[in-house]
Design an enzyme around this catalytic site. Sequence first.
Site, PDB file in Angstrom:
ATOM      1  N   GLU A 102      -1.199  -2.630   7.833  1.00 42.75           N
ATOM      2  CA  GLU A 102      -0.071  -1.983   8.288  1.00 42.75           C
ATOM      3  C   GLU A 102       1.012  -2.315   7.505  1.00 42.75           C
ATOM      4  O   GLU A 102       1.620  -1.454   7.055  1.00 42.75           O
ATOM      5  CB  GLU A 102      -0.019  -2.214   9.977  1.00 42.75           C
ATOM      6  CG  GLU A 102      -1.016  -1.845  10.856  1.00 42.75           C
ATOM      7  CD  GLU A 102      -1.640  -0.437  10.575  1.00 42.75           C
ATOM      8  OE1 GLU A 102      -0.951   0.520  10.202  1.00 42.75           O
ATOM      9  OE2 GLU A 102      -2.738  -0.249  10.906  1.00 42.75           O
ATOM     10  N   HIS A 143       0.976  -0.153   4.416  1.00 37.31           N
ATOM     11  CA  HIS A 143       1.352   1.274   4.424  1.00 37.31           C
ATOM     12  C   HIS A 143       2.789   1.329   4.645  1.00 37.31           C
ATOM     13  O   HIS A 143       3.552   2.108   4.158  1.00 37.31           O
ATOM     14  CB  HIS A 143       0.891   1.726   5.913  1.00 37.31           C
ATOM     15  CG  HIS A 143      -0.696   2.100   5.991  1.00 37.31           C
ATOM     16  ND1 HIS A 143      -1.089   2.775   4.982  1.00 37.31           N
ATOM     17  CD2 HIS A 143      -1.440   1.998   6.903  1.00 37.31           C
ATOM     18  CE1 HIS A 143      -2.346   3.127   5.066  1.00 37.31           C
ATOM     19  NE2 HIS A 143      -2.377   2.813   6.442  1.00 37.31           N
TER      20      HIS A 143
END
Lengths: 187, 326
Positions: free
Chosen positions: B153, B156
């Site tokens: 994550e 990202h």
Amino acid sequence: MEIALVILGVLVVLVVILVVIYNGLVTKRNRIDEANAQIQVQLKRRHDLIPNLVNAVKGYMDFEKGVLTQVTQARANAVSAGAQGNIAQQAQAENALTGALRSLFAVVENYPQLKANENVLSLQEQLTTTENQISFSRQHYNASVLDFNNTIQTFPSVLIAGPLGFGRREFFEAEPEAAAVPTVNLG
Amino acid sequence: MTTFYSEQAANRRNSIFLVLVVIGVLAIFGFLIGYVIGFGSGNEVAFGVGATMIAVAIGTLSALGAYYSGDKLVLATSNAREVGQQDAPELYNVVTEMAIAANVPMPKVYIIDEGSPNAFATGRDPEHSSIAVTTGLLNKLDREELQGVIGHEMSHVRNYDIRFALVVGVLVGSIALLAQFFLHYTFWFGGGSRGRKSEGGGGFAIVLFIIAIVMAILAPIFSAMVQMAVSRQREYLADASSVALTRNPHGLQRALAKISADPDPFEAANGATQHLFIVNPLKKLGGGRNLFSTHPPIVDRINRLRLLTGDAPLDPSQVQSLTGLH
């Protein structure tokens, strides 16, 4: 007249180049200092957490006094090495502390009461995350040092780095076992 | 060290390019719709230009809305609640570690009360980012696996995938909406305009009409395909970056296997948010590979990670065996 203008132009260009190189060096040096400050904060937190952990487990671990003494001693060494400000020595003392903590955690695994103790669990989590943060910050610190050292040793900054007092910086070395990278087979 | 800077730059460029393409498509659509609505009135072009402006304005507004508050909307529809260090120390600490490793500011941390393990990141840039995980993820994964997921994550966040997902998602959605509107319009009122057309319209109008209908059918499909293709590439990249951040290829492999093999259904996920999650919550085993998948098949992702360490690739049937390891 024209020659004077040309000389003036060349001088201006030289000064601009000098200023750009100098500013670049300062930026890179500050980046190292900032990364170092981040590591020092985390090391300090680890030093503060250790007495709490030692106190929390002391009552349960009458038979393992040696491990606790080792941790306390390693912490004292690390604190005094940090106060001296020599990065290489500090890194060595901190690595010894990491090792001592690891053996303490391994011993804690043998005591079911300790593994169920909320306080010990919370301290263990705090120390684990602090240790991880130290190692991730160290990666940044070392990357910044590598960048800076490369810059002051290569042309053109090598010409002004020495006279202006930009010296090589030292790496914050990882402990030996972490340095042993697993072999990667791309075939 | 320079690779992720170029990734960031490439992603920003791609975002801008895709936004421009989508706005272009919206403009053409708007014009066609206006032209059709105004057909027979004598000033079709004025209608067309007017509708173009409306379509572009709606697209731009919704993109801006997504840019500034899409993350809040996504978090709210997923029933996420913000937590601090006291509420979820392990999660909060792991996020802190990965933020240091990725050299980004600390994102806000959210928990979704949901038995199915999953996670997503959202926001417009690393300074305004949030990471949300389900309670199932916290209960079912160990610290190493959690670190792998948060590392995924965090990449990202660092690579600006979160901005791309927000803005492009909304723009692609508005193309679909407009296309639907157009098709409905021609379906209901098409007879009327065709009646007027027979009076003075030419072959040109009919050709234009057919082009518009074909576009209305193809544009949403095509734009969704482009979005999904980019999304799948970003998943592979985030997996690899996660390993670079954590320096541990095994945690993420096990996490992917556990998440995909988990039988609990995900209540709060829907078609609009499915592409945000680390593993698609609606079709967890990923099914096959097709042009509309938001994520590559799990086996593929695990095997790409195994390539990094020189482990033998797994057969789809063997993925379950990873979930038992510790």
